[in-house]
Design a protein around this motif. Structure first.
Motif, PDB file in Angstrom:
ATOM      1  N   GLN A 100      58.629   2.832 -10.736  1.00 45.91           N
ATOM      2  CA  GLN A 100      58.644   2.093  -9.480  1.00 45.91           C
ATOM      3  C   GLN A 100      59.597   1.631  -9.641  1.00 45.91           C
ATOM      4  O   GLN A 100      60.779   1.390  -8.676  1.00 45.91           O
ATOM      5  CB  GLN A 100      57.443   0.554 -10.250  1.00 45.91           C
ATOM      6  CG  GLN A 100      57.401  -0.248  -9.228  1.00 45.91           C
ATOM      7  CD  GLN A 100      56.486  -1.797  -8.950  1.00 45.91           C
ATOM      8  OE1 GLN A 100      55.879  -1.528  -9.997  1.00 45.91           O
ATOM      9  NE2 GLN A 100      56.743  -2.577  -7.771  1.00 45.91           N
TER      10      GLN A 100
ATOM     11  N   LEU B 273      62.141   4.533  -8.569  1.00 41.46           N
ATOM     12  CA  LEU B 273      61.997   4.108  -7.002  1.00 41.46           C
ATOM     13  C   LEU B 273      62.591   3.278  -6.253  1.00 41.46           C
ATOM     14  O   LEU B 273      63.201   3.252  -5.507  1.00 41.46           O
ATOM     15  CB  LEU B 273      60.232   3.775  -6.390  1.00 41.46           C
ATOM     16  CG  LEU B 273      59.917   3.918  -4.877  1.00 41.46           C
ATOM     17  CD1 LEU B 273      60.329   5.384  -4.265  1.00 41.46           C
ATOM     18  CD2 LEU B 273      58.961   3.788  -4.326  1.00 41.46           C
ATOM     19  N   GLU B 274      62.578   1.763  -6.638  1.00 47.07           N
ATOM     20  CA  GLU B 274      63.789   0.658  -6.076  1.00 47.07           C
ATOM     21  C   GLU B 274      64.881   0.989  -6.341  1.00 47.07           C
ATOM     22  O   GLU B 274      65.585   1.199  -5.020  1.00 47.07           O
ATOM     23  CB  GLU B 274      62.971  -0.431  -6.931  1.00 47.07           C
ATOM     24  CG  GLU B 274      62.122  -1.018  -6.750  1.00 47.07           C
ATOM     25  CD  GLU B 274      61.946  -2.422  -7.525  1.00 47.07           C
ATOM     26  OE1 GLU B 274      62.453  -2.728  -8.794  1.00 47.07           O
ATOM     27  OE2 GLU B 274      60.776  -2.759  -7.097  1.00 47.07           O
TER      28      GLU B 274
ATOM     29  N   TYR C  95      66.725   4.081  -5.680  1.00 47.12           N
ATOM     30  CA  TYR C  95      66.603   5.425  -5.207  1.00 47.12           C
ATOM     31  C   TYR C  95      66.727   4.997  -3.730  1.00 47.12           C
ATOM     32  O   TYR C  95      67.135   5.564  -3.109  1.00 47.12           O
ATOM     33  CB  TYR C  95      65.435   6.778  -5.060  1.00 47.12           C
ATOM     34  CG  TYR C  95      65.723   7.736  -6.339  1.00 47.12           C
ATOM     35  CD1 TYR C  95      66.893   7.902  -5.741  1.00 47.12           C
ATOM     36  CD2 TYR C  95      65.352   7.335  -8.248  1.00 47.12           C
ATOM     37  CE1 TYR C  95      67.280   9.452  -7.379  1.00 47.12           C
ATOM     38  CE2 TYR C  95      65.915   8.697  -8.384  1.00 47.12           C
ATOM     39  CZ  TYR C  95      66.658   9.402  -7.986  1.00 47.12           C
ATOM     40  OH  TYR C  95      66.542  10.367  -9.212  1.00 47.12           O
ATOM     41  N   GLU C  96      65.905   3.949  -3.547  1.00 49.77           N
ATOM     42  CA  GLU C  96      65.230   3.290  -1.767  1.00 49.77           C
ATOM     43  C   GLU C  96      67.621   2.732  -1.969  1.00 49.77           C
ATOM     44  O   GLU C  96      67.896   2.863  -0.769  1.00 49.77           O
ATOM     45  CB  GLU C  96      64.824   2.262  -1.374  1.00 49.77           C
ATOM     46  CG  GLU C  96      63.399   2.968  -1.889  1.00 49.77           C
ATOM     47  CD  GLU C  96      62.277   2.339  -1.446  1.00 49.77           C
ATOM     48  OE1 GLU C  96      62.340   1.217  -1.729  1.00 49.77           O
ATOM     49  OE2 GLU C  96      60.176   2.081  -1.297  1.00 49.77           O
TER      50      GLU C  96
ATOM     51  N   LEU D 109      64.169  10.685  -2.300  1.00 47.33           N
ATOM     52  CA  LEU D 109      64.020   9.506  -2.596  1.00 47.33           C
ATOM     53  C   LEU D 109      62.373   9.660  -2.507  1.00 47.33           C
ATOM     54  O   LEU D 109      61.574   9.253  -3.057  1.00 47.33           O
ATOM     55  CB  LEU D 109      63.819   8.698  -1.226  1.00 47.33           C
ATOM     56  CG  LEU D 109      63.392   8.358  -0.825  1.00 47.33           C
ATOM     57  CD1 LEU D 109      63.300   6.526  -1.704  1.00 47.33           C
ATOM     58  CD2 LEU D 109      63.908   7.225   0.701  1.00 47.33           C
ATOM     59  N   ALA D 110      61.990  10.873  -1.394  1.00 45.71           N
ATOM     60  CA  ALA D 110      59.776  11.355  -1.672  1.00 45.71           C
ATOM     61  C   ALA D 110      59.773  11.432  -2.748  1.00 45.71           C
ATOM     62  O   ALA D 110      58.551  12.085  -3.064  1.00 45.71           O
ATOM     63  CB  ALA D 110      60.212  12.365  -0.919  1.00 45.71           C
TER      64      ALA D 110
ATOM     65  N   GLN E 126      59.260   8.189  -5.239  1.00 46.26           N
ATOM     66  CA  GLN E 126      58.130   7.375  -4.517  1.00 46.26           C
ATOM     67  C   GLN E 126      56.523   8.923  -5.265  1.00 46.26           C
ATOM     68  O   GLN E 126      55.732   8.276  -5.366  1.00 46.26           O
ATOM     69  CB  GLN E 126      57.644   8.063  -3.339  1.00 46.26           C
ATOM     70  CG  GLN E 126      58.516   6.950  -2.107  1.00 46.26           C
ATOM     71  CD  GLN E 126      58.199   7.144  -0.708  1.00 46.26           C
ATOM     72  OE1 GLN E 126      58.344   8.106   0.249  1.00 46.26           O
ATOM     73  NE2 GLN E 126      59.661   6.403   0.373  1.00 46.26           N
ATOM     74  N   ASP E 127      57.175   9.639  -5.089  1.00 43.55           N
ATOM     75  CA  ASP E 127      56.016  10.913  -5.922  1.00 43.55           C
ATOM     76  C   ASP E 127      55.646   9.947  -7.188  1.00 43.55           C
ATOM     77  O   ASP E 127      54.343  10.762  -8.052  1.00 43.55           O
ATOM     78  CB  ASP E 127      56.072  12.670  -5.667  1.00 43.55           C
ATOM     79  CG  ASP E 127      55.671  12.673  -4.311  1.00 43.55           C
ATOM     80  OD1 ASP E 127      55.474  11.871  -3.588  1.00 43.55           O
ATOM     81  OD2 ASP E 127      56.582  13.701  -3.817  1.00 43.55           O
TER      82      ASP E 127
ATOM     83  N   LEU F 253      56.316   7.985  -8.406  1.00 46.18           N
ATOM     84  CA  LEU F 253      55.242   5.958  -8.505  1.00 46.18           C
ATOM     85  C   LEU F 253      53.631   6.610  -8.380  1.00 46.18           C
ATOM     86  O   LEU F 253      53.572   5.754  -8.802  1.00 46.18           O
ATOM     87  CB  LEU F 253      56.043   5.148  -7.484  1.00 46.18           C
ATOM     88  CG  LEU F 253      55.426   4.005  -7.551  1.00 46.18           C
ATOM     89  CD1 LEU F 253      55.303   3.727  -9.100  1.00 46.18           C
ATOM     90  CD2 LEU F 253      55.846   3.429  -6.648  1.00 46.18           C
ATOM     91  N   GLU F 254      53.917   7.015  -7.101  1.00 47.05           N
ATOM     92  CA  GLU F 254      52.276   8.089  -7.138  1.00 47.05           C
ATOM     93  C   GLU F 254      51.481   7.901  -7.987  1.00 47.05           C
ATOM     94  O   GLU F 254      50.083   7.591  -8.548  1.00 47.05           O
ATOM     95  CB  GLU F 254      51.912   8.184  -5.445  1.00 47.05           C
ATOM     96  CG  GLU F 254      50.509   8.363  -5.416  1.00 47.05           C
ATOM     97  CD  GLU F 254      49.705   6.936  -5.037  1.00 47.05           C
ATOM     98  OE1 GLU F 254      48.273   7.054  -4.831  1.00 47.05           O
ATOM     99  OE2 GLU F 254      50.827   6.074  -5.075  1.00 47.05           O
TER     100      GLU F 254
END
Length: 423
Positions: free
Chosen positions: A164, A167-168, A170-171, A184-185, A188-189, A191-192
């Protein structure tokens, strides 16, 4: 040829007898004798066509009084509490008492040596020890499994938090143009993926804890079951030492010293000296009047003792019913012994101020519907109605009055005659 006695017979002169009678009796007296004889014959004919001797019959007078319906019987003393002690296992018996010994509650009466039972107890105790160890190990395994599941769940939680944060980061970089869309994608992957791993770790932790707890519970139940088996065997081993169940006296000893008995074989009986009962057998005709609580008297050493009916058997054996009497509280005779014989009187009912007459066979003649009432030198058959009866008397409901005399015995010889003469 044998001679008869005709040569010795001599005819008597009627004339001589008549003359002699005239010499002794006056003329008027002879006439009176003839009239009296004729009157007696006429009175006999008027009394009935048959004449019977008064010595062959028994006559009783109808009187008024209180009719007590009672029952007398011979009773046998029995103990209200007299258990027989049995062998719980086969073995050799060592007696510690003899018949007649007075014992106290808990006193050792006999000891049974049963190697088989003791060996079974040792085996089951060993099995119990193993099961207890397995149950304890299962509980330990459950705790280890719970710790491992918690560790995996915590690690998945850390991975999820790290993903998490990445991801923050990278955002923010993507917003400044420093990170491409692909990176970025990818964040996100990740984190999922961390979220799925965390959910799986939580579910796996719950399942492992439940499985470990269930296994530990099953092992504990098996150990508890084995513990019950051991407890039962320990109880049986303790019962190898036969003890008195209460203060009393040793009754019948049914085995000899050192005898090898089988399981459930009787060893001895113990008699409770503090409470005795009296057993009686009464005719079936009186059994319907017996009930719990009916008062009774038991004669012991010449003295009556109050008692009550405590039990009545529902079964008729050989025309008799068995009943038990219990002494009133604090009224038990001293010195009673098992199987001692005592006289018993049971008061079934009391009828006050009734007409009654002595009992006799006349009750059974003609179904008890009539009786022979004596009037002077004759007796006539009269319909009567009887009521309740005791051992000595029967109630007269109708058909007779106070003072009447009734043929209570011997009337069977009168037959169907309506009136007979009694001489």
């Amino acid at each position: 040829m044998i001679r008869d006695t005709s040569a010795q017979d001599r005819p008597l002169s009627h004339t001589g007898r008549a003359a002699a009678l005239r010499r002794w009796l006056p003329a008027g007296a002879g006439a009176l004798v003839l009239l009296a004889l004729g009157g007696w014959v006429v009175s006999g004919w008027s009394a009935g066509s048959r004449s019977y001797d008064a010595s062959r019959i028994r006559i009783a007078e109808v009187k008024r009084g209180d009719l007590v319906r009672d029952l007398s019987a011979d009773g046998k003393v029995i103990t209200a509490n007299s258990p027989v002690l049995y062998a719980v296992a086969g073995g050799t018996v060592s007696l510690k008492v003899v018949a007649g010994d007075v014992v106290e509650k808990g006193q050792v009466l006999a000891v049974i040596d049963s190697p088989e039972l003791r060996s079974r107890l040792a085996q089951e105790e060993s099995t119990l020890a193993g099961m207890e160890a397995e149950a304890s190990r299962a509980q330990l395994d459950a705790r280890i499994a719970s710790l491992n599941a918690s560790k995996a769940r915590d690690q998945a939680q850390i991975d999820h938090v790290a993903a998490q944060r990445d991801l923050e980061r990278y955002e923010r970089a993507h917003a400044g143009g420093a990170v491409s869309n692909n990176e970025l994608a990818r964040a996100q992957d990740e984190l999922e993926k961390a979220r799925i791993g965390l959910d799986a770790a939580r579910s796996d932790a719950r399942l492992q804890e439940q499985a470990a707890a269930l296994d530990a519970r099953n092992k504990r139940l098996l150990a508890d079951r084995q513990k019950a088996v051991v407890a039962e065997l320990q109880r049986q081993v303790e019962l190898l030492t036969v003890r008195a169940p209460f203060d009393g006296q040793v009754g019948q000893v049914q085995v000899a010293q050192g005898t090898n008995v089988a399981i459930n074989a009787p060893i001895l009986s113990v008699v409770d000296l503090s409470e005795f009962e009296v057993e009686i057998r009464v005719p079936e005709s009186f059994a319907r009047d017996l009930g719990i609580g009916v008062p009774a008297q038991v004669t012991s050493q010449g003295k009556p003792w109050p008692a009550k009916v405590s039990a009545v058997s529902p079964e008729v054996v050989n025309g008799e019913v068995t009943a038990r009497l219990r002494f009133d509280e604090g009224q038990q005779p001293p010195g009673l012994r098992q199987n001692q014989r005592l006289s018993v009187r049971i008061v079934l009912d009391t009828r006050e101020d009734v007409l009654m007459v002595e009992r006799g066979p006349f009750l059974e003649q003609g179904g008890g519907g009539y009786a022979w009432v004596v009037n002077g030198r004759s007796a006539e058959r009269r319909p009567v109605q009887t009521g309740v009866s005791s051992l000595g008397y029967v109630e007269i409901v109708s058909g007779a009055r106070e003072g009447d005399r009734i043929v209570v015995s011997g009337a069977d010889q009168f037959g169907d005659a309506e009136k007979v003469a009694i001489r």
